[in-house]
Design an enzyme around this catalytic site. Structure first.
Site, PDB file in Angstrom:
ATOM      1  N   LYS A  69     -14.132  -0.791  -4.381  1.00  0.00           N
ATOM      2  CA  LYS A  69     -15.281  -0.458  -3.551  1.00  0.00           C
ATOM      3  C   LYS A  69     -16.388   0.186  -4.374  1.00  0.00           C
ATOM      4  O   LYS A  69     -17.574  -0.140  -4.202  1.00  0.00           O
ATOM      5  CB  LYS A  69     -14.862   0.471  -2.414  1.00  0.00           C
TER       6      LYS A  69
ATOM      7  N   HIS B 216      10.248 -26.541  -1.546  1.00  0.00           N
ATOM      8  CA  HIS B 216       9.745 -27.714  -2.263  1.00  0.00           C
ATOM      9  C   HIS B 216       8.555 -27.354  -3.154  1.00  0.00           C
ATOM     10  O   HIS B 216       7.846 -28.237  -3.635  1.00  0.00           O
ATOM     11  CB  HIS B 216       9.360 -28.801  -1.257  1.00  0.00           C
TER      12      HIS B 216
ATOM     13  N   GLU C 104       0.820  -1.217   0.000  1.00  0.00           N
ATOM     14  CA  GLU C 104       0.000   0.000   0.000  1.00  0.00           C
ATOM     15  C   GLU C 104       0.853   1.265   0.000  1.00  0.00           C
ATOM     16  O   GLU C 104       0.439   2.291  -0.531  1.00  0.00           O
ATOM     17  CB  GLU C 104      -0.924   0.018   1.224  1.00  0.00           C
TER      18      GLU C 104
END
Length: 428
Positions: A416, A302, A281
């Site tokens: 949003k 792995h 951010e």
């Protein structure tokens, strides 16, 4: 307290790090003269926090420990990642199983999954519980939905009057939907400081209340942060945080624009999640920024290990390692030795883990991945407080070096607006 080893980056750094640019960034941050300076209150927080509120946090934590078997922390992003990171690192990812004399801790409101909410309700069962709702506005969708649900559960279980003594609101000091509700209902309230953004707020009431409820000494946490602050301010470009900021920006400019944070303890997983929000951010804007990723080693050797070793050479790696471990486990001997491990018989797992780290570091460097090593003496409150401050200070400096405002997040709003439109929210 935090030490940095840049020897694993030296072969990739062909000219001196830009100390002048770094010092300018430090001055901008410390003097509050740059973009977003209204949100740099965390710089002096470890020595300049509200002592009265700190005492109230400790008192509230004792009350929650005395009357609740579970605490639901409602928040998203910086309103929960820091607390969860500290609790898992200092206690355990299995804290709820191992906890004694402290309430189980559940995190809600960081998503919109019905199953996740239902599982928390099931795990609480008939036990006594409290809620710490954390939101500056009180209108962020995910935590607002979760708070409605758990507030209703509390009121059904204890009645409206009983419930208000089990709800703790961490919110704006003067305005917003949650502050209004807390004042109307009489919830005990704590402050999200105006001059500290969410991702830098773990050492405020946002993180400290749930952390204290788990039996962690928040005084020592703040002491560690204060010690690291002194190192950052007194050493300037020579501090570990400044060296980290300069190095990662140099490597990014050289094409290593993805940074992998690696640790060799499973308990570090959510500290890495907190770090990803902090750096993602803060730096990912204006078409620039180092992409933060993380791996859990040795398990991810792995899986992701193949790409790190042989994939596109766009990676830089930062390893966090503790000198000492609190646990002592030895490899037993075996007469048959069918697995061929008797050469390790009697060795501490901590010794083997460190050798695995050193071997991996060497392999990655030889494969073209610069590796920065960050060391702390042990996993304790002081060290974790220091590490938090180290990453925050380095993030602010690194952001200013790159030319962005490290304290806003304009891109967060895009999803949003679309979501509100699809859900039919008035005005969208």
């Amino acid at each position: 307290m935090v030490r940095i080893d840049l020897s694993g980056t030296q072969q990739f750094v062909t000219k001196p790090l830009d100390e002048a640019a770094c010092q300018a960034a430090i001055d901008t941050l410390v003097n509050g003269t740059g973009a977003g300076s209204d949100f740099t209150g965390w710089v002096n927080l470890p020595v300049d926090y509200d002592k009265d509120e700190f005492a109230r946090i400790e008192k509230a934590a004792e009350k929650i420990k005395s009357d609740s078997k579970a605490l639901v922390v409602v928040g998203i992003g910086g309103s929960y990642l820091g607390a969860r990171a500290v609790v898992e690192l200092l206690k355990s990812p299995n804290y709820n199983v191992l906890a004694k004399n402290t309430p189980d801790l559940y995190f809600a409101g960081n998503g919109i999954s019905a199953q996740a909410v239902q599982e928390i309700i099931a795990m609480i069962g008939d036990r006594d519980f409290s809620v710490n709702v954390i939101s500056k506005s009180g209108t962020t969708t995910e935590p607002a939905i979760a708070f409605r649900i758990f507030k209703e559960l509390l009121e059904k279980k204890y009645g409206k009057e009983g419930a208000k003594g089990r709800i703790y609101a961490t919110t704006d000091k003067a305005r917003g939907a949650l502050k209004t509700l807390a004042t109307q209902e009489g919830y005990e309230s704590f402050i999200v400081p105006d001059n500290i953004g969410g991702r830098y707020s773990v050492l405020t009431a946002v993180g400290l209340l749930p952390i204290a409820c788990c039996g962690i000494d928040i005084n020592k946490l703040m002491q560690g942060a204060a010690q690291e602050r002194e190192q950052c301010l007194s050493l300037g470009v020579r501090s570990a945080a400044a060296q980290y900021a300069m190095s990662r920006q140099y490597l990014s400019a050289d094409g290593k624009f993805i940074e992998i944070l690696a640790a060799y303890e499973p308990a570090f997983r959510f500290m890495a999640e907190w770090w990803k929000q902090l750096y993602g951010e803060s730096e990912g804007k204006d078409g620039v920024g180092i992409f933060p990723a993380s791996v859990d080693l040795t398990p991810d050797l792995h899986s992701m290990g193949q790409y790190i070793q042989d994939g596109r050479r766009i990676l830089q790696e930062t390893v966090v390692f503790f000198d000492e471990t609190a646990a002592s486990v030895q490899v037993p001997g075996d007469e048959a030795n069918l697995d061929g491990l008797n050469y390790l018989a009697g060795r501490e797992l901590s010794y083997i883990n460190e050798k695995a780290m050193q071997a991996t570091k060497a392999a990655h460097i030889s494969g073209g991945v610069p590796v920065t090593e960050i060391r702390l003496p042990r996993n304790c409150e002081e060290a974790v407080g220091a590490l938090i401050y180290f990453f925050e200070f380095a993030c602010g400096v690194s952001g200013y070096i790159s030319g962005v405002n490290p304290f806003d997040q304009p891109g967060v709003e895009a999803y949003k607006k679309n979501m509100f439109h699809l859900l039919g929210k008035p005005g969208y």
